[in-house]
Structure formats: C-alpha cells, structure tokens
Design a protein around this motif. Structure first.
Motif, PDB file in Angstrom:
ATOM      1  N   THR A 171       5.892   5.683  -1.398  1.00  0.00           N
ATOM      2  CA  THR A 171       5.678   5.777   0.046  1.00  0.00           C
ATOM      3  C   THR A 171       6.728   4.968   0.807  1.00  0.00           C
TER       4      THR A 171
ATOM      5  N   PRO B 285      -9.272   2.204  -1.452  1.00  0.00           N
ATOM      6  CA  PRO B 285      -9.498   1.255  -0.365  1.00  0.00           C
ATOM      7  C   PRO B 285      -9.629  -0.179  -0.880  1.00  0.00           C
TER       8      PRO B 285
ATOM      9  N   ARG C  78       0.837  -1.214   0.000  1.00  0.00           N
ATOM     10  CA  ARG C  78       0.000   0.000   0.000  1.00  0.00           C
ATOM     11  C   ARG C  78       0.865   1.254   0.000  1.00  0.00           C
ATOM     12  N   GLY C  79       0.509   2.209  -0.823  1.00  0.00           N
ATOM     13  CA  GLY C  79       1.299   3.436  -0.893  1.00  0.00           C
ATOM     14  C   GLY C  79       2.385   3.341  -1.955  1.00  0.00           C
TER      15      GLY C  79
ATOM     16  N   MET D   1       5.331  11.125   0.143  1.00  0.00           N
ATOM     17  CA  MET D   1       4.486   9.990   0.515  1.00  0.00           C
ATOM     18  C   MET D   1       3.126  10.123  -0.142  1.00  0.00           C
ATOM     19  N   LEU D   2       2.414   9.000  -0.178  1.00  0.00           N
ATOM     20  CA  LEU D   2       1.021   9.030  -0.625  1.00  0.00           C
ATOM     21  C   LEU D   2       0.226   9.970   0.276  1.00  0.00           C
ATOM     22  N   THR D   3      -0.511  10.903  -0.341  1.00  0.00           N
ATOM     23  CA  THR D   3      -1.414  11.734   0.454  1.00  0.00           C
ATOM     24  C   THR D   3      -2.760  11.783  -0.228  1.00  0.00           C
ATOM     25  N   GLY D   4      -3.781  11.490   0.505  1.00  0.00           N
ATOM     26  CA  GLY D   4      -5.128  11.807   0.049  1.00  0.00           C
ATOM     27  C   GLY D   4      -5.722  10.907  -1.005  1.00  0.00           C
ATOM     28  N   GLU D   5      -4.942  10.029  -1.602  1.00  0.00           N
ATOM     29  CA  GLU D   5      -5.551   9.149  -2.583  1.00  0.00           C
ATOM     30  C   GLU D   5      -6.392   8.109  -1.874  1.00  0.00           C
ATOM     31  N   GLN D   6      -7.426   7.688  -2.548  1.00  0.00           N
ATOM     32  CA  GLN D   6      -8.318   6.722  -1.913  1.00  0.00           C
ATOM     33  C   GLN D   6      -8.460   5.491  -2.789  1.00  0.00           C
TER      34      GLN D   6
END
Lengths: 336, 336
Positions: free
Chosen positions: B227, B333, B222-223, B326-331
């Motif tokens: 990230t 899930p 993830r990321g 880093m990964l920010t705010g992406e969604q």
C-alpha cells in the motif's frame, strides 16, 4: 460514498481509507499543507516560542445545542493554545470511529471541524483515522493537537499570578456542562440553554493588542472555574478571593444546577476564559473583553492575595466566607 | 494509589485527575517542560521547517512480544515525523481509558512510553486523559502527536520519487502485524516472532549524516509495503518495479502468513522504512542502513521507472510480472 455506514476497511490504511480521506477529509479541511499527504505536515516556523497542546473529546451526545463534538474538538485545542498567549496556527486530528457509525453524521462533524478551524484562523494539517469493531468504542472519539506561535514579550503562565492581580471572567459559567447534562438526562427539553463552545483566540489577541499585561490565562473546562482557580492558586502559591454575587450564571442554567444539586462553579465551560491582570490594567481589560463578540457578560470576579497561598476563598453577599476546593468525587463523564 | 482500577474521577479534571498526573505521568515522562503544567507546553523553536504528525493507537491486545501499546504509540509518531526527514523533538499524549482499567497495566504502559521517548530522544511535553464509562471504549486508546525539526537542505516527500531511484527496505516485513494476529488468534503460541516496533529516527539521521540524497522516506505500517509503495507511485506519478526474491520475510512469519492466507506485502510493520535514493547513492545508503542496529537485514528491493506511472509491478523469480495493488477489503482491525 456508496455505504452509509463506516466500515472497518475505512481505517485499514488501504483503498477505502484513502477514499475516505480524499472524499471527506480533504474537502472539509481544505488547505495546501494537508493535501500534500505526507506522513507528517511540513510547517514553516519563525524563531521564537511555540505553544503545543492536545485534548481528546469523548462528549456524549455527539450533537447538542450550540455545537457538536467536531467544533468542540477544534475550539478546545485552539483555546488551550490561546491560553498560553499564543496565536493558534495548526491542528492535527486523530479520529477513532466505531464500525457502523453513520457516514452522514461523520460528514456533519467534519464540516463543523472545518468551519470552526476557519473561524479560528487555524489549519488542520495532518490527521489519522482508526476504525474499531462495533462495541469497542462509543460512536466517535476525536483527538486534536495544536501548535501556536507566542508573540515576543508575552509571558503568560499558571505560576504568574501576583498579589493584587484582578481576576476577569469572560462571561456566564456552566453553559456547556449543563447543556450536555440536560440533554443526556432528558430534563428540560425546551430550556433556552446551549453550549458556549467557541474559540477564544481572537479575544486573547484583542487583549494583547490593547497592551494588557496578562499574567495568567486559563479556560475553565472540566472541573469548572473552581478547579481551574485552585490549580492557579497552587501553581502561583497565592490566595484567591472571589465575590459570589459577581459570578454570572444564566437563569435556566442556574435552575438546572439547583435541580441536579450541582454547583455551577464546578461545571465545565467551553468558551470562557479567566484572565489575571494587574489592577492598573483591569478596567481596560474588562472593557476590551466586553467589546468582544464572546465577552459581553465579562466581569471582574475576584482578586489575588498574598494570604493563604494555594487557597480559593468565596465571599458571600452577607459577609460569609467559604473555601472553594478542587472538584472531588463528582462524576460527570463525557462532558467534553 | 489506593485503588487498583482507574475510576471515572481520574478523568474528571479534578483532584483525582491531578493526582494521577502527579503520581504517574510526571514521573514516567519526567522533563521540565511537562512539569510546568500549563494548558499547553511552551517550546523554543529555531526558524525553519517543522514536521507535525499524529496517530492514534488502538492495538488489541495491549501487550505483545516486542512491546506494548505505549512504546508503539511513541515509536509510531516518532517514525511519522522522522519520515519527513525531521529530527523528532516533542510529543503530546492523549489517553482514553475505560473505567475499571488496571492501574498497574497503565503504569506499565506509561513506563514503556517514557522509555521509548528517552530512547528516541524526544520529550513528552503535554497531554490529556479522558476516562469513559465501562463498555464505551475497549481498555485504552492512545493518541500521540509529534513535532520535529527538518534540517536545512533536506527535501523528502512522497512526490519526490524519480525514475532511476533505487528502493531500499530496512529489514524483514510483516513482523508486527503477524505477531498481533498470531496472539489474537491463538495460533502458534511458541512461534519465535515479535513486533518490530522501534523508533527509526536514528537510522534516518545516520543516512542524512552520510550525505545520502533521500528522495522519499515512508514507514510501511497499516496496509504494508504494497500500500505504501502504491501511495508513493501515485503521488510521484512514477512506476515501481519490485524483485520478489529480494524482499525479506522471517521464516516463522512467512509460515503464519501462509496459514492465514495473507500476503506479507500487505501486513503492517512498525519499525521498518522504505527509502528512495538516486542510484549513485544506493550502495552507500545500503551499507549505512546495514550498520544501523535496526537495519542489519536491509536490502534493495526494486527501482523507480518512468513506465506505467502510478503502478507497482512485482517481478517473480521465474520472470513473471504481476501488479501489486493497494490493500482492498482485508480486515485486520486494531493492528496498531
């Protein structure tokens, strides 16, 4: 945290996930192994036997008299490890959180996990958090896995019960399950009942330190005392005879059981253990249990026989006998 | 099984739960430790260091080109343990199943877990199953925790990157995340893409056996790679410089990334690793990786610098530079 709700981003593996870990997990679980933040925790082990166990907690409601899902998740896995005769040392934590879950509730749950871990003497050393979209999980589910060290000479297992063994129960039964059901069904709001959620490892240590030759240890959680004893009777291929009048049930718990038509023998406990010990050790084991803060209501509830292997028999006060089977068909979901 | 749906009773701790374990879990995960059926598994350990890690899998959909949630859950935790330089040995499995889930899908998932465990050389030794009422979880969630043994002399950690280290990537990026997204969004049904879900422990073993002095290992899940490299830059307090043209992305994956406006550097991988090694070991490490069945596209993507500690810089083919955060705010899930 700026937001009072958990967002999907908190489980992204990115910045907000790191912030959640740094601001809430590390302080709650504070220890030097966790704070190294590698993909796995690095542990030092002596040569010997380890116990390894896991359990997932989905209890509903999350907060109840006597605890919450957080301490339940720590105590439950500590107990599973302790039931192998091991000294629990390390826990992992896997969280599944529903999008929109309250940050302050999460804080309470994490704080309870940290406190339960400190009280049991274990460290939460590694973890994982997933956030799933609203409606795809109910609030929060917690998995814990635990590692413990089995002292030399300890040999405790479900297939070790021997004819003649006495069966000790560490206290009253059905407290946890009935507390949850009572709350969920809105039955008796002012009933003086609470979950027995507790870590039993110190009691196990006390018994072993006193030289008790424990054959079997098991905590009667889901399925209750009846199901646990059936499992042991099957694994050891022995019979078990119980004396009904010896099994302690708190009055208000017994009352709610009657109201709901539930047999307390089948209701979950979260802070009780069953110990099988040779007859010669039974009285000493009983007094050790009774001296433990969690064992004041401990008692001997029955014995192991060579007859009818695989079967659990209840002797009633008036001399009758009935077979106690495993739990079948009852539906008490999300009790733990 | 008579029923083709999972019922609440399958998680009761009673008869149907025992039947589920005996009929489906024990055959799928067959090994002598699990079949002892104690509250915890009993493992023999040598003195030394252990790696311990956990991950929960909530991927949606459950089945995808290249795997399913079951092998993903085994490979993911095997990889987290392997990223500590450890030889993965034992796994626990915690299942949360939604009432009404298909028994045949569960069988496929358990079979995939068993096969993945055998392929990675690990044993599933303990587990737990909870069934929750319909609507309170989405189909199935799987937690795995894993234990591995760290060989003497191995010292791999996120804070071990040193200026001059070369950064190796074991293959193409973004395959897993884009496969899941493509399936979920119904974008390109016939795109020749699949998840890279795989256990990397044999590749790690190959590198260590060749005498490579690995400083850092991490699998960019993830990321994504961006990230993960930021985490390492932060933990080691070093700078990282990447060469954009060296980072391999399969054409159809790159195409879907463009379509969705996603940077593949931030998309999850499930069978790739990043290795930081001293410059003197880099070429040997690269050829060892490329000789591994999972590493034919391995490459060197950048290096560690003393400048700008905590920062990841991308050098573009035309000589530009940009900071990779880093990964920010992406969604995204439920990607794993």
């Amino acid at each position: 945290m700026k937001n009072d709700k958990i967002l999907l981003d908190h489980g992204s593996g990115g910045k907000m996930a790191n912030h959640l870990i740094a601001s809430m997990m590390l302080p709650a679980f504070d220890n030097p192994i966790l704070s190294q933040m590698n993909d796995g925790a690095i542990l030092n082990a002596q040569a010997g036997r380890l116990a390894f166990s896991t359990d997932t907690y989905v209890v509903d409601p999350l907060f109840f008299p006597g605890g919450n899902i957080g301490d339940l998740a720590v105590n439950g896995t500590v107990n599973d490890v302790a039931m192998c005769g091991a000294v629990p040392r390390y826990l992992s934590v896997g969280l599944i959180i529903e999008e929109g879950f309250s940050v302050s509730d999460l804080e309470k749950i994490l704080a309870a996990m940290g406190a339960a871990a400190r009280s049991a003497g274990v460290q939460i050393v590694t973890g994982d958090t997933k956030v799933v979209p609203k409606g795809t999980a109910d609030k929060i589910f917690i998995n814990t896995a635990g590692i413990g060290v089995i002292p030399d000479g300890v040999d405790i297992a479900g297939d070790n019960a021997r004819p003649g063994d006495q069966i000790l129960l560490s206290g009253t039964i059905a407290d946890h399950g009935i507390t949850i059901l009572n709350l969920r069904e809105g039955l008796a709001a002012d009933a003086p009942i609470k979950s027995d959620s507790a870590a039993l490892n110190h009691m196990v240590h006390r018994l072993l330190a006193a030289g008790i030759d424990i054959h079997v240890l098991r905590d009667p959680t889901r399925g209750g005392v009846a199901t646990t004893l059936n499992e042991i009777a099957g694994q050891s291929q022995v019979g078990i005879t119980l004396l009904e009048e010896t099994i302690p049930v708190k009055k208000p718990v017994a009352g709610i059981c009657e109201l709901l038509g539930l047999d307390p023998l089948y209701v979950a406990n979260e802070g009780k253990l069953l110990a099988f010990v040779p007859e010669a050790h039974a009285q000493k084991a009983l007094s050790e249990m009774q001296n433990d803060p969690l064992g004041k209501d401990a008692c001997i509830i029955g014995k192991v026989t060579a007859d009818r292997p695989g079967t659990v028999i209840m002797k009633t006060p008036i001399g009758g006998e009935r077979i106690i089977d495993m739990l079948t068909g009852e539906q008490l979901p999300r009790i733990c």
